[in-house]
Design an enzyme around this catalytic site. Sequence first.
Site, PDB file in Angstrom:
ATOM      1  N   ASP A   1     -10.819  -9.536  -0.039  1.00  0.00           N
ATOM      2  CA  ASP A   1      -9.870  -9.751  -1.120  1.00  0.00           C
ATOM      3  C   ASP A   1     -10.481  -9.077  -2.342  1.00  0.00           C
ATOM      4  OD1 ASP A   1      -8.539 -10.628  -3.397  1.00  0.00           O
ATOM      5  OD2 ASP A   1      -8.075 -12.587  -2.534  1.00  0.00           O
ATOM      6  N   VAL A   2      -9.848  -8.006  -2.795  1.00  0.00           N
ATOM      7  CA  VAL A   2     -10.475  -7.160  -3.817  1.00  0.00           C
ATOM      8  C   VAL A   2     -10.582  -7.827  -5.180  1.00  0.00           C
ATOM      9  CG1 VAL A   2      -9.875  -4.977  -2.705  1.00  0.00           C
ATOM     10  CG2 VAL A   2      -8.253  -6.033  -4.311  1.00  0.00           C
TER      11      VAL A   2
ATOM     12  N   ILE B   1       7.871   5.425  -3.657  1.00  0.00           N
ATOM     13  CA  ILE B   1       7.345   5.872  -2.360  1.00  0.00           C
ATOM     14  C   ILE B   1       7.859   4.899  -1.304  1.00  0.00           C
ATOM     15  CG2 ILE B   1       5.264   6.427  -1.036  1.00  0.00           C
ATOM     16  CD1 ILE B   1       5.611   8.148  -3.622  1.00  0.00           C
TER      17      ILE B   1
ATOM     18  N   TYR C   1       2.844  -6.305 -13.796  1.00  0.00           N
ATOM     19  CA  TYR C   1       2.520  -5.072 -13.065  1.00  0.00           C
ATOM     20  C   TYR C   1       2.343  -3.903 -14.034  1.00  0.00           C
ATOM     21  CZ  TYR C   1       3.176  -1.411  -9.453  1.00  0.00           C
ATOM     22  OH  TYR C   1       3.035  -0.328  -8.615  1.00  0.00           O
TER      23      TYR C   1
ATOM     24  N   ASP D   1      -9.114  -4.821   3.324  1.00  0.00           N
ATOM     25  CA  ASP D   1      -7.779  -5.399   3.176  1.00  0.00           C
ATOM     26  C   ASP D   1      -7.849  -6.891   3.544  1.00  0.00           C
ATOM     27  OD1 ASP D   1      -4.802  -3.663   3.189  1.00  0.00           O
ATOM     28  OD2 ASP D   1      -4.748  -5.815   3.590  1.00  0.00           O
TER      29      ASP D   1
HETATM   30  N1  LIG Z   1       5.472   2.210  -3.029  1.00  0.00           N
HETATM   31  C1  LIG Z   1       5.781   2.574  -4.241  1.00  0.00           C
HETATM   32  O1  LIG Z   1       6.953   2.865  -4.571  1.00  0.00           O
HETATM   33  C2  LIG Z   1       4.707   2.650  -5.311  1.00  0.00           C
HETATM   34  C3  LIG Z   1       5.031   3.215  -6.552  1.00  0.00           C
HETATM   35  C4  LIG Z   1       4.051   3.316  -7.531  1.00  0.00           C
HETATM   36  C5  LIG Z   1       2.766   2.861  -7.278  1.00  0.00           C
HETATM   37  N2  LIG Z   1       2.487   2.310  -6.076  1.00  0.00           N
HETATM   38  C6  LIG Z   1       1.119   1.835  -5.880  1.00  0.00           C
HETATM   39  O2  LIG Z   1       0.614   2.306  -4.653  1.00  0.00           O
HETATM   40  C7  LIG Z   1      -0.331   1.372  -4.126  1.00  0.00           C
HETATM   41  C8  LIG Z   1       0.035   1.033  -2.700  1.00  0.00           C
HETATM   42  O3  LIG Z   1       1.373   0.561  -2.656  1.00  0.00           O
HETATM   43  P1  LIG Z   1       2.168   0.449  -1.271  1.00  0.00           P
HETATM   44  O4  LIG Z   1       3.607   0.481  -1.624  1.00  0.00           O
HETATM   45  O5  LIG Z   1       1.591   1.407  -0.300  1.00  0.00           O
HETATM   46  O6  LIG Z   1       1.782  -1.058  -0.863  1.00  0.00           O
HETATM   47  P2  LIG Z   1       1.936  -1.862   0.525  1.00  0.00           P
HETATM   48  O7  LIG Z   1       2.523  -3.169   0.139  1.00  0.00           O
HETATM   49  O8  LIG Z   1       2.592  -1.059   1.574  1.00  0.00           O
HETATM   50  O9  LIG Z   1       0.413  -2.083   0.940  1.00  0.00           O
HETATM   51  C9  LIG Z   1      -0.457  -2.796   0.102  1.00  0.00           C
HETATM   52  C10 LIG Z   1      -1.702  -3.183   0.880  1.00  0.00           C
HETATM   53  O10 LIG Z   1      -2.561  -3.915  -0.019  1.00  0.00           O
HETATM   54  C11 LIG Z   1      -3.094  -5.038   0.687  1.00  0.00           C
HETATM   55  N3  LIG Z   1      -3.513  -6.075  -0.255  1.00  0.00           N
HETATM   56  C12 LIG Z   1      -2.721  -6.889  -0.995  1.00  0.00           C
HETATM   57  N4  LIG Z   1      -3.478  -7.751  -1.713  1.00  0.00           N
HETATM   58  C13 LIG Z   1      -4.776  -7.463  -1.414  1.00  0.00           C
HETATM   59  C14 LIG Z   1      -6.030  -8.006  -1.833  1.00  0.00           C
HETATM   60  N5  LIG Z   1      -6.096  -9.027  -2.704  1.00  0.00           N
HETATM   61  N6  LIG Z   1      -7.160  -7.469  -1.336  1.00  0.00           N
HETATM   62  C15 LIG Z   1      -7.108  -6.441  -0.452  1.00  0.00           C
HETATM   63  N7  LIG Z   1      -5.957  -5.895  -0.019  1.00  0.00           N
HETATM   64  C16 LIG Z   1      -4.802  -6.401  -0.492  1.00  0.00           C
HETATM   65  C17 LIG Z   1      -1.947  -5.475   1.598  1.00  0.00           C
HETATM   66  O11 LIG Z   1      -2.384  -6.303   2.656  1.00  0.00           O
HETATM   67  C18 LIG Z   1      -1.408  -4.121   2.068  1.00  0.00           C
HETATM   68  O12 LIG Z   1      -2.085  -3.657   3.212  1.00  0.00           O
HETATM   69  C19 LIG Z   1      -0.309   0.175  -5.082  1.00  0.00           C
HETATM   70  O13 LIG Z   1      -1.362   0.296  -6.005  1.00  0.00           O
HETATM   71  C20 LIG Z   1       1.029   0.319  -5.783  1.00  0.00           C
HETATM   72  O14 LIG Z   1       1.037  -0.269  -7.061  1.00  0.00           O
HETATM   73  C21 LIG Z   1       3.414   2.194  -5.079  1.00  0.00           C
END
Ligand SMILES: NC(=O)c1ccc[n+]([C@@H]2O[C@H](COP(=O)([O-])OP(=O)(O)OC[C@H]3O[C@@H](n4cnc5c(N)ncnc54)[C@H](O)[C@@H]3O)[C@@H](O)[C@H]2O)c1
Length: 245
Positions: A60-61, A183, A151, A37
């Site tokens: 950074d991925v 979520i 997105y 992360d």
């Molecule tokens: N929460 C929702 O409603 C939802 C719905 C559909 C899909 N998703 C997907 O679920 C996944 C997680 O979402 P979430 O809501 O838990 O996100 P979140 O924002 O709670 O957490 C995202 C994490 O990714 C990290 N991150 C951001 N950019 C980065 C980078 N360049 N390199 C490494 N780490 C990085 C952030 O620091 C954070 O810890 C994502 O792929 C998102 O698209 C979420």
Amino acid sequence: MNRFEGKVAVVTGGAMGIGAATVTRLASEGAVVYLADVDGTAAAEVAATAKGTVHFVHCDVSELAQWKALTERVMDEYGHVDTLVSNAYALRWGAAHELPEEHWHRVLDVTLKATYLGMAALAEQLTAACGSVVAVSSVHAHASMPGFTAYAAAKGGLSALVRQLAVEYAPAVRVNAVAPGPIRTRQWDSVAPAGIAEEAGRTLAGRLGRPEEVASAIAFLASDEASYITGAELPVDGGRLVRLS
Ligand SMILES: NC(=O)c1ccc[n+]([C@@H]2O[C@H](COP(=O)([O-])OP(=O)(O)OC[C@H]3O[C@@H](n4cnc5c(N)ncnc54)[C@H](O)[C@@H]3O)[C@@H](O)[C@H]2O)c1
């Protein structure tokens, strides 16, 4: 359950939300987890509270060099990688005419390109381990609403990429996706209660999902219990996409 005893897993975006729940779940089932992360402070909290072994690695991925450094470190420390969960993402809003080009690139780089980079960096190790990959896609890969230009494109691409990787790396590596619906993570913090209630009402479950509910689907797909599942995408959306009215 101890489905990941003796396994090493890399989870991207593991400092918060679904990624943090996945780190916690895999570690609690015996995996050594590398939490990749960019947020070291939040990652430290996850590592401190998880039951099991969690190592933070700043990554950074969207950068191949950082994936290579991560791979080198894990191989030096444990000598194998069994599971990759590609979960990190970036979100920038705007219709096509509003979205700056650099925002398009950032979203595509973190949300889509990162899974290709992760596979490029870890293919040899995952193949040697007969491992598995789970990518976190989204309902936005399959249905749309205004403002999600980059997105939606990234998630649609990710769902296709997962099928491609499954074909490419079979039979050694299984590659699957989950497609979460709404979520309750930080991205919903700025939404007013009425907006949350409206979105909840669009699901069959009648509520937003919890990160742990996605983590358990990810753990299933990553585990040997899903040994005959590859190239698949599992909706974890409370029925959000099957509802017509
Ligand atoms: N929460 C929702 O409603 C939802 C719905 C559909 C899909 N998703 C997907 O679920 C996944 C997680 O979402 P979430 O809501 O838990 O996100 P979140 O924002 O709670 O957490 C995202 C994490 O990714 C990290 N991150 C951001 N950019 C980065 C980078 N360049 N390199 C490494 N780490 C990085 C952030 O620091 C954070 O810890 C994502 O792929 C998102 O698209 C979420």
